[in-house]
Design a protein around this motif. Structure first.
Motif, PDB file in Angstrom:
ATOM      1  N   ALA A   1       0.842  -1.198   0.000  1.00 21.28           N
ATOM      2  CA  ALA A   1       0.000   0.000   0.000  1.00 21.28           C
ATOM      3  C   ALA A   1       0.873   1.242   0.000  1.00 21.28           C
ATOM      4  O   ALA A   1       2.040   1.199   0.393  1.00 21.28           O
ATOM      5  N   SER A   2       0.291   2.355  -0.438  1.00 17.82           N
ATOM      6  CA  SER A   2       0.994   3.623  -0.310  1.00 17.82           C
ATOM      7  C   SER A   2       1.198   3.922   1.168  1.00 17.82           C
ATOM      8  O   SER A   2       0.427   3.491   2.014  1.00 17.82           O
ATOM      9  N   GLY A   3       2.270   4.655   1.475  1.00 21.03           N
ATOM     10  CA  GLY A   3       2.531   4.993   2.872  1.00 21.03           C
ATOM     11  C   GLY A   3       3.745   4.280   3.437  1.00 21.03           C
ATOM     12  O   GLY A   3       3.804   4.015   4.637  1.00 21.03           O
ATOM     13  N   ALA A   4       4.721   3.981   2.588  1.00 19.54           N
ATOM     14  CA  ALA A   4       5.937   3.325   3.068  1.00 19.54           C
ATOM     15  C   ALA A   4       6.624   4.134   4.154  1.00 19.54           C
ATOM     16  O   ALA A   4       7.281   3.581   5.047  1.00 19.54           O
ATOM     17  N   GLN A   5       6.438   5.458   4.104  1.00 18.40           N
ATOM     18  CA  GLN A   5       7.080   6.322   5.104  1.00 18.40           C
ATOM     19  C   GLN A   5       6.660   5.962   6.516  1.00 18.40           C
ATOM     20  O   GLN A   5       7.451   6.076   7.460  1.00 18.40           O
ATOM     21  N   TYR A   6       5.422   5.541   6.690  1.00 17.62           N
ATOM     22  CA  TYR A   6       4.947   5.175   8.027  1.00 17.62           C
ATOM     23  C   TYR A   6       5.724   3.978   8.567  1.00 17.62           C
ATOM     24  O   TYR A   6       6.165   3.977   9.716  1.00 17.62           O
ATOM     25  N   GLY A   7       5.874   2.952   7.746  1.00  9.43           N
ATOM     26  CA  GLY A   7       6.579   1.754   8.202  1.00  9.43           C
ATOM     27  C   GLY A   7       8.050   2.012   8.478  1.00  9.43           C
ATOM     28  O   GLY A   7       8.601   1.543   9.480  1.00  9.43           O
ATOM     29  N   LEU A   8       8.694   2.782   7.609  1.00  9.37           N
ATOM     30  CA  LEU A   8      10.107   3.078   7.803  1.00  9.37           C
ATOM     31  C   LEU A   8      10.318   3.918   9.067  1.00  9.37           C
ATOM     32  O   LEU A   8      11.272   3.683   9.825  1.00  9.37           O
ATOM     33  N   ARG A   9       9.445   4.871   9.291  1.00  6.90           N
ATOM     34  CA  ARG A   9       9.554   5.709  10.501  1.00  6.90           C
ATOM     35  C   ARG A   9       9.273   4.886  11.758  1.00  6.90           C
ATOM     36  O   ARG A   9       9.908   5.093  12.802  1.00  6.90           O
TER      37      ARG A   9
ATOM     38  N   ILE B   1       9.431  -7.283   4.384  1.00  9.16           N
ATOM     39  CA  ILE B   1       9.009  -6.339   3.355  1.00  9.16           C
ATOM     40  C   ILE B   1       8.585  -7.133   2.129  1.00  9.16           C
ATOM     41  O   ILE B   1       9.367  -7.912   1.588  1.00  9.16           O
ATOM     42  N   SER B   2       7.354  -6.933   1.694  1.00  7.61           N
ATOM     43  CA  SER B   2       6.858  -7.670   0.541  1.00  7.61           C
ATOM     44  C   SER B   2       7.483  -7.140  -0.745  1.00  7.61           C
ATOM     45  O   SER B   2       8.057  -6.038  -0.787  1.00  7.61           O
ATOM     46  N   LYS B   3       7.345  -7.925  -1.810  1.00  2.00           N
ATOM     47  CA  LYS B   3       7.879  -7.509  -3.110  1.00  2.00           C
ATOM     48  C   LYS B   3       7.219  -6.218  -3.567  1.00  2.00           C
ATOM     49  O   LYS B   3       7.879  -5.300  -4.063  1.00  2.00           O
ATOM     50  N   ALA B   4       5.901  -6.129  -3.396  1.00  2.00           N
ATOM     51  CA  ALA B   4       5.185  -4.907  -3.780  1.00  2.00           C
ATOM     52  C   ALA B   4       5.627  -3.721  -2.941  1.00  2.00           C
ATOM     53  O   ALA B   4       5.697  -2.585  -3.434  1.00  2.00           O
ATOM     54  N   ALA B   5       5.938  -3.958  -1.665  1.00  2.00           N
ATOM     55  CA  ALA B   5       6.381  -2.861  -0.792  1.00  2.00           C
ATOM     56  C   ALA B   5       7.716  -2.290  -1.259  1.00  2.00           C
ATOM     57  O   ALA B   5       7.951  -1.080  -1.155  1.00  2.00           O
ATOM     58  N   HIS B   6       8.599  -3.152  -1.759  1.00  2.00           N
ATOM     59  CA  HIS B   6       9.866  -2.653  -2.303  1.00  2.00           C
ATOM     60  C   HIS B   6       9.603  -1.685  -3.458  1.00  2.00           C
ATOM     61  O   HIS B   6      10.283  -0.648  -3.586  1.00  2.00           O
ATOM     62  N   LEU B   7       8.619  -1.999  -4.297  1.00  2.00           N
ATOM     63  CA  LEU B   7       8.273  -1.106  -5.403  1.00  2.00           C
ATOM     64  C   LEU B   7       7.712   0.214  -4.886  1.00  2.00           C
ATOM     65  O   LEU B   7       8.034   1.286  -5.413  1.00  2.00           O
ATOM     66  N   VAL B   8       6.872   0.145  -3.851  1.00  2.00           N
ATOM     67  CA  VAL B   8       6.303   1.360  -3.277  1.00  2.00           C
ATOM     68  C   VAL B   8       7.397   2.227  -2.663  1.00  2.00           C
ATOM     69  O   VAL B   8       7.418   3.451  -2.841  1.00  2.00           O
ATOM     70  N   ILE B   9       8.311   1.601  -1.926  1.00  2.00           N
ATOM     71  CA  ILE B   9       9.412   2.348  -1.305  1.00  2.00           C
ATOM     72  C   ILE B   9      10.233   3.071  -2.363  1.00  2.00           C
ATOM     73  O   ILE B   9      10.603   4.242  -2.207  1.00  2.00           O
ATOM     74  N   ALA B  10      10.517   2.376  -3.475  1.00  2.00           N
ATOM     75  CA  ALA B  10      11.292   2.995  -4.553  1.00  2.00           C
ATOM     76  C   ALA B  10      10.537   4.146  -5.211  1.00  2.00           C
ATOM     77  O   ALA B  10      11.137   5.112  -5.673  1.00  2.00           O
ATOM     78  N   THR B  11       9.208   4.050  -5.231  1.00  2.00           N
ATOM     79  CA  THR B  11       8.380   5.082  -5.858  1.00  2.00           C
ATOM     80  C   THR B  11       8.172   6.289  -4.954  1.00  2.00           C
ATOM     81  O   THR B  11       8.223   7.440  -5.412  1.00  2.00           O
ATOM     82  N   GLU B  12       7.950   6.038  -3.661  1.00  2.00           N
ATOM     83  CA  GLU B  12       7.550   7.102  -2.749  1.00  2.00           C
ATOM     84  C   GLU B  12       8.705   7.753  -1.991  1.00  2.00           C
ATOM     85  O   GLU B  12       8.521   8.826  -1.406  1.00  2.00           O
ATOM     86  N   THR B  13       9.856   7.123  -1.976  1.00  2.00           N
ATOM     87  CA  THR B  13      10.966   7.637  -1.181  1.00  2.00           C
ATOM     88  C   THR B  13      12.258   7.583  -1.991  1.00  2.00           C
ATOM     89  O   THR B  13      12.302   7.015  -3.085  1.00  2.00           O
ATOM     90  N   ASP B  14      13.297   8.149  -1.409  1.00  2.00           N
ATOM     91  CA  ASP B  14      14.622   8.031  -2.019  1.00  2.00           C
ATOM     92  C   ASP B  14      15.466   6.985  -1.294  1.00  2.00           C
ATOM     93  O   ASP B  14      16.683   6.942  -1.432  1.00  2.00           O
ATOM     94  N   VAL B  15      14.789   6.119  -0.531  1.00  2.00           N
ATOM     95  CA  VAL B  15      15.464   5.071   0.231  1.00  2.00           C
ATOM     96  C   VAL B  15      15.685   3.869  -0.674  1.00  2.00           C
ATOM     97  O   VAL B  15      14.760   3.404  -1.352  1.00  2.00           O
ATOM     98  N   GLU B  16      16.903   3.362  -0.692  1.00  2.00           N
ATOM     99  CA  GLU B  16      17.230   2.175  -1.476  1.00  2.00           C
ATOM    100  C   GLU B  16      17.449   1.010  -0.515  1.00  2.00           C
ATOM    101  O   GLU B  16      18.357   1.030   0.318  1.00  2.00           O
ATOM    102  N   LEU B  17      16.595  -0.004  -0.625  1.00  2.00           N
ATOM    103  CA  LEU B  17      16.682  -1.158   0.257  1.00  2.00           C
ATOM    104  C   LEU B  17      16.840  -2.432  -0.568  1.00  2.00           C
ATOM    105  O   LEU B  17      16.010  -2.702  -1.444  1.00  2.00           O
ATOM    106  N   PRO B  18      17.874  -3.207  -0.309  1.00  2.00           N
ATOM    107  CA  PRO B  18      18.055  -4.468  -1.035  1.00  2.00           C
ATOM    108  C   PRO B  18      17.006  -5.489  -0.641  1.00  2.00           C
ATOM    109  O   PRO B  18      16.394  -5.397   0.433  1.00  2.00           O
ATOM    110  N   ALA B  19      16.799  -6.458  -1.485  1.00  2.00           N
ATOM    111  CA  ALA B  19      15.772  -7.466  -1.232  1.00  2.00           C
ATOM    112  C   ALA B  19      16.262  -8.587  -0.328  1.00  2.00           C
ATOM    113  O   ALA B  19      15.484  -9.120   0.473  1.00  2.00           O
TER     114      ALA B  19
END
Length: 209
Positions: free
Chosen positions: A21-29, A45-63
């Protein structure tokens, strides 16, 4: 005889799952806040969440879980071993069984697909299974959906989960604390999650303070 290695002195673990879901910032915070409060944090972190994180933030997280844990430790300032990450099908993870170490769980953000799976006991991946374990063991389970509007299906699943003992905490920040930034709005929701977990924080004052 060699001395036994001392285990890190962390507060009880809290499981945090980020879904698509949108709102990756909430989980990261939330991860940052739990680390700051001294808790061990178990992350999925789900596969879809990795896509959301890449879209909504500048945070790069490996799988890969090991590299993901290293990245989150660096980002949150955690101590070694304070953050543990598990893969989507890591059935040997402690969260996969009721006989594992007890842990409160927060799905933040929670997609409506995950909401449906948890409500119906699907357990198709580790996030869904961990939530199923939390329910059957009567442990604290908090779901943070970020969707609008809600359909009758979504609302029925929320009602079913509430009756099972879960807490539905929508990502709907208030404005009575006069937020001045997006970060203030994120902290509002994270503070409410921490309140539900009984964890002290200073993200924002409680009502009446």
């Amino acid at each position: 005889m060699a001395e036994a290695r001392q285990a890190p002195n962390f507060h009880p673990p809290v499981t945090v799952a980020l879904t698509g879901a949108s709102g990756a910032q909430y989980g990261l915070r939330l991860i940052e806040a739990l680390v700051a409060a001294g808790h061990e944090v178990w992350v999925m972190i789900s596969k879809a969440a990795h896509l959301v994180i890449a879209t909504e933030t500048d945070v790069e997280l490996p799988a890969r879980p090991e590299r993901l844990a290293e990245a989150l430790i660096r980002r949150s300032g955690a101590r070694p071993g304070q953050v543990r990450c598990f893969g989507r099908e890591d059935w040997m993870a402690p969260v996969a069984s009721g006989s594992g170490a007890p842990s409160s769980m927060v799905i933040c953000p929670c997609s409506t697909g995950t909401l449906s799976a948890v409500a119906t006991g699907a357990s198709n991946n580790l996030i869904e299974r961990a939530a199923d374990v939390a329910l059957k063991e009567r442990r604290r389970l908090i779901l943070v959906p970020r969707e609008t509007p809600f359909s009758a299906i979504h609302l029925e699943h929320m009602l079913a989960l509430t009756r099972m003992g879960a807490v539905i905490l929508p990502a709907a920040p208030g404005f009575y604390h006069q937020p001045r930034s997006v970060e203030d709005l994120v902290d509002f929701i994270v503070a409410r999650i921490l309140n539900q977990l009984g964890i002290e924080h200073r993200l924002m004052p409680r009502w009446g303070e």
